[in-house]
Design an enzyme around this catalytic site. Structure first.
Site, PDB file in Angstrom:
ATOM      1  N   ASN A   7       7.283  11.673   2.258  1.00 11.02           N
ATOM      2  CA  ASN A   7       5.902  11.299   1.915  1.00 11.02           C
ATOM      3  C   ASN A   7       5.286  12.498   1.205  1.00 11.02           C
ATOM      4  O   ASN A   7       4.887  13.468   1.844  1.00 11.02           O
ATOM      5  CB  ASN A   7       5.118  10.944   3.179  1.00 11.02           C
ATOM      6  CG  ASN A   7       3.705  10.461   2.873  1.00 11.02           C
ATOM      7  OD1 ASN A   7       3.248  10.518   1.730  1.00 11.02           O
ATOM      8  ND2 ASN A   7       3.007   9.998   3.889  1.00 11.02           N
ATOM      9  N   ARG A  88       7.990   7.266   0.166  1.00  7.79           N
ATOM     10  CA  ARG A  88       6.769   6.481   0.238  1.00  7.79           C
ATOM     11  C   ARG A  88       6.052   6.588  -1.109  1.00  7.79           C
ATOM     12  O   ARG A  88       5.778   7.673  -1.601  1.00  7.79           O
ATOM     13  CB  ARG A  88       5.855   7.018   1.331  1.00  7.79           C
ATOM     14  CG  ARG A  88       4.527   6.259   1.417  1.00  7.79           C
ATOM     15  CD  ARG A  88       3.388   7.199   1.671  1.00  7.79           C
ATOM     16  NE  ARG A  88       2.103   6.502   1.758  1.00  7.79           N
ATOM     17  CZ  ARG A  88       0.927   7.102   1.737  1.00  7.79           C
ATOM     18  NH1 ARG A  88       0.863   8.419   1.625  1.00  7.79           N
ATOM     19  NH2 ARG A  88      -0.185   6.422   1.806  1.00  7.79           N
ATOM     20  N   HIS A 177      -1.760   1.114   2.961  1.00  2.00           N
ATOM     21  CA  HIS A 177      -1.240   1.158   4.342  1.00  2.00           C
ATOM     22  C   HIS A 177      -0.269   0.010   4.631  1.00  2.00           C
ATOM     23  O   HIS A 177      -0.019  -0.325   5.799  1.00  2.00           O
ATOM     24  CB  HIS A 177      -2.365   1.123   5.375  1.00  2.00           C
ATOM     25  CG  HIS A 177      -3.326   2.263   5.282  1.00  2.00           C
ATOM     26  ND1 HIS A 177      -4.693   2.101   5.400  1.00  2.00           N
ATOM     27  CD2 HIS A 177      -3.124   3.584   5.086  1.00  2.00           C
ATOM     28  CE1 HIS A 177      -5.286   3.274   5.282  1.00  2.00           C
ATOM     29  NE2 HIS A 177      -4.353   4.191   5.082  1.00  2.00           N
ATOM     30  N   ARG A 236     -14.576   8.658   3.142  1.00  2.00           N
ATOM     31  CA  ARG A 236     -14.853   7.595   2.179  1.00  2.00           C
ATOM     32  C   ARG A 236     -15.942   6.674   2.706  1.00  2.00           C
ATOM     33  O   ARG A 236     -15.989   6.376   3.894  1.00  2.00           O
ATOM     34  CB  ARG A 236     -13.596   6.775   1.892  1.00  2.00           C
ATOM     35  CG  ARG A 236     -12.476   7.545   1.224  1.00  2.00           C
ATOM     36  CD  ARG A 236     -11.295   6.629   0.952  1.00  2.00           C
ATOM     37  NE  ARG A 236     -10.138   7.378   0.495  1.00  2.00           N
ATOM     38  CZ  ARG A 236      -8.905   7.238   0.991  1.00  2.00           C
ATOM     39  NH1 ARG A 236      -8.688   6.373   1.963  1.00  2.00           N
ATOM     40  NH2 ARG A 236      -7.905   7.954   0.516  1.00  2.00           N
ATOM     41  N   GLU A 379       5.605   4.731  10.071  1.00  2.00           N
ATOM     42  CA  GLU A 379       5.892   4.477   8.665  1.00  2.00           C
ATOM     43  C   GLU A 379       7.194   5.142   8.236  1.00  2.00           C
ATOM     44  O   GLU A 379       7.949   4.605   7.418  1.00  2.00           O
ATOM     45  CB  GLU A 379       4.732   4.973   7.807  1.00  2.00           C
ATOM     46  CG  GLU A 379       3.442   4.190   8.024  1.00  2.00           C
ATOM     47  CD  GLU A 379       2.221   4.882   7.470  1.00  2.00           C
ATOM     48  OE1 GLU A 379       1.755   4.465   6.401  1.00  2.00           O
ATOM     49  OE2 GLU A 379       1.735   5.825   8.122  1.00  2.00           O
TER      50      GLU A 379
END
Length: 393
Positions: A7, A88, A177, A236, A379
């Site tokens: 990742n 990823r 996601h 955010r 993940e």
């Protein structure tokens, strides 16, 4: 077989090396501040942890250090023992509906989609190239965060904007996601031994998204054209009225880019509380009676509840609400606050069962109309499994 999950960020490289015979992590770690002063790396294996400061100028440097350490620590005897590498990839656009073996065309597509993920896709491409330099014959797989959401129907992924924006510039909902939501869906299917589950999956971390899943397929998700949309997050804002952008631009004399930076990096928990983007700090502030932390927590919970309620109606029947990622897996109070607002739907928590962190657990009360679970996401393992499946094909 040994598979490595990667990742990569613009200045980071996170990895895990799995023995896929038993899904055991042989070595994991993180290279930080790549190309920036103060670069360092952390490695974990067995009960050991190594943290080392080192001048890491590029992702290629990080990959070479990693390969050297694999040999030096005896994790592998030679690099040929690594059977595959899964990467990823944040954005696959509308092109990629599933994970694929990396070819020259796939790499070109990842680069071409950089406009849709300017902070991520260029770093992913850079990292793939770095691994190709060191392991040119090792098969690599791209696992796209957006792929799981490609089953959303057109009437849900389009925006009510001029249709030419979609035709000419690919303006539509893509979500994010997806690898985490897919993992949670498969984990629940395995644990509950059911293929027909209707799930509302709440991936709540510093970034967050809510996804409606029917029989293993995504039918809607809260993030949109970019990961900025949806629920309130660490830094955010989540959903806003776009008219405030030109309004604040004029008031503060800022450019559109500066306002977007404010909305992405100075909003959310940080913007409302004025204290921190970390939910743990917000929870501490709530306990201390900090009014802005209390406000931030209430706004966060409201934003999550709004999407859960929307997807409850969309699915018609909900079997499971799942909490995952940093906040979802570990914040007892946030889970409680969210479910408390859903009692009108007959959804209730078992307070004692909810007193858990980071473990797969059913936390709903016996008489709850919907089962509620904590499902730790993985993940990295999902990426490794996709990689193994593709290279074995």
């Amino acid at each position: 077989m040994k598979i490595m999950s990667i990742n990569a960020g613009s200045s980071s490289l996170k990895f895990s090396l799995f023995n896929m015979d038993n899904n055991k992590v042989l070595l994991s770690g993180l290279f930080e501040r790549i190309g920036i002063e103060g670069s360092c790396y952390t490695l974990k294996y067995d009960e050991y942890k190594i943290k080392q400061e080192e001048d890491i100028k590029s992702h290629s440097d990080a990959v070479k250090i990693l390969m050297d350490k694999l040999i030096e620590l005896g994790i592998v005897n030679n690099l040929e023992e690594i059977d595959g590498i899964g990467h990823r990839i944040v954005h696959g656009g509308a092109i990629y509906k599933e994970s694929v073996v990396v070819t020259d065309k796939v790499l070109d597509d990842i680069i071409a989609l950089s406009d849709l993920a300017p902070l991520h896709n260029p770093a992913h491409a850079m990292c793939i190239k770095a691994f190709k330099e060191v392991l040119p014959n090792t098969p690599m797989v791209a696992v796209f965060d957006t792929a799981f959401h490609q089953t959303i129907e057109k009437d849900r992924y389009l925006y009510a904007v001029p249709y030419s924006w979609y035709e000419d510039y690919q303006v539509r909902k893509y979500g994010a996601h997806g690898t985490s939501h897919r993992y949670v869906s498969l984990k629940l299917k395995e644990e509950l031994k059911r293929d027909d589950l209707n799930i509302i999956c709440c991936h709540l971390g510093n970034g967050g998204s809510i996804t409606a899943i029917k029989n293993g397929k995504c039918i809607d998700t809260s993030m949109g054209f970019t990961p900025h949309a949806g629920i309130m997050m660490g830094t955010r804002s989540g959903d806003i009225d776009v008219s405030m952008v030109p309004y604040v631009m004029e008031k503060e004399g800022k450019s559109a880019g500066e306002i977007m930076n404010d909305l992405n990096k100075k909003s959310g928990f940080l913007g409302v509380s004025g204290l921190s983007s970390d939910s743990r700090d917000i929870e501490d502030g709530v306990k201390e009676g900090n009014e802005r932390c209390i406000l931030a927590q209430k706004m966060y919970v409201n934003s999550v509840v709004k999407y859960i309620a929307q997807y409850y109606v969309l699915l018609g029947k909900v079997d499971v609400i799942a909490f995952t990622a940093g906040i979802g897996e570990n914040s007892i109070s946030t889970r409680s606050d969210i479910i408390e607002k859903l009692t009108c739907l007959g959804i209730e928590l078992d307070a004692e069962a909810n007193n858990t962190r980071g473990k797969f657990a059913k936390i709903s009360a016996k008489n709850s109309s919907v089962d509620v679970y904590v499902v730790p996401t993985n993940e990295e393992l999902m990426i490794a499994q996709d990689t193994l499946n593709l290279i074995n094909r």
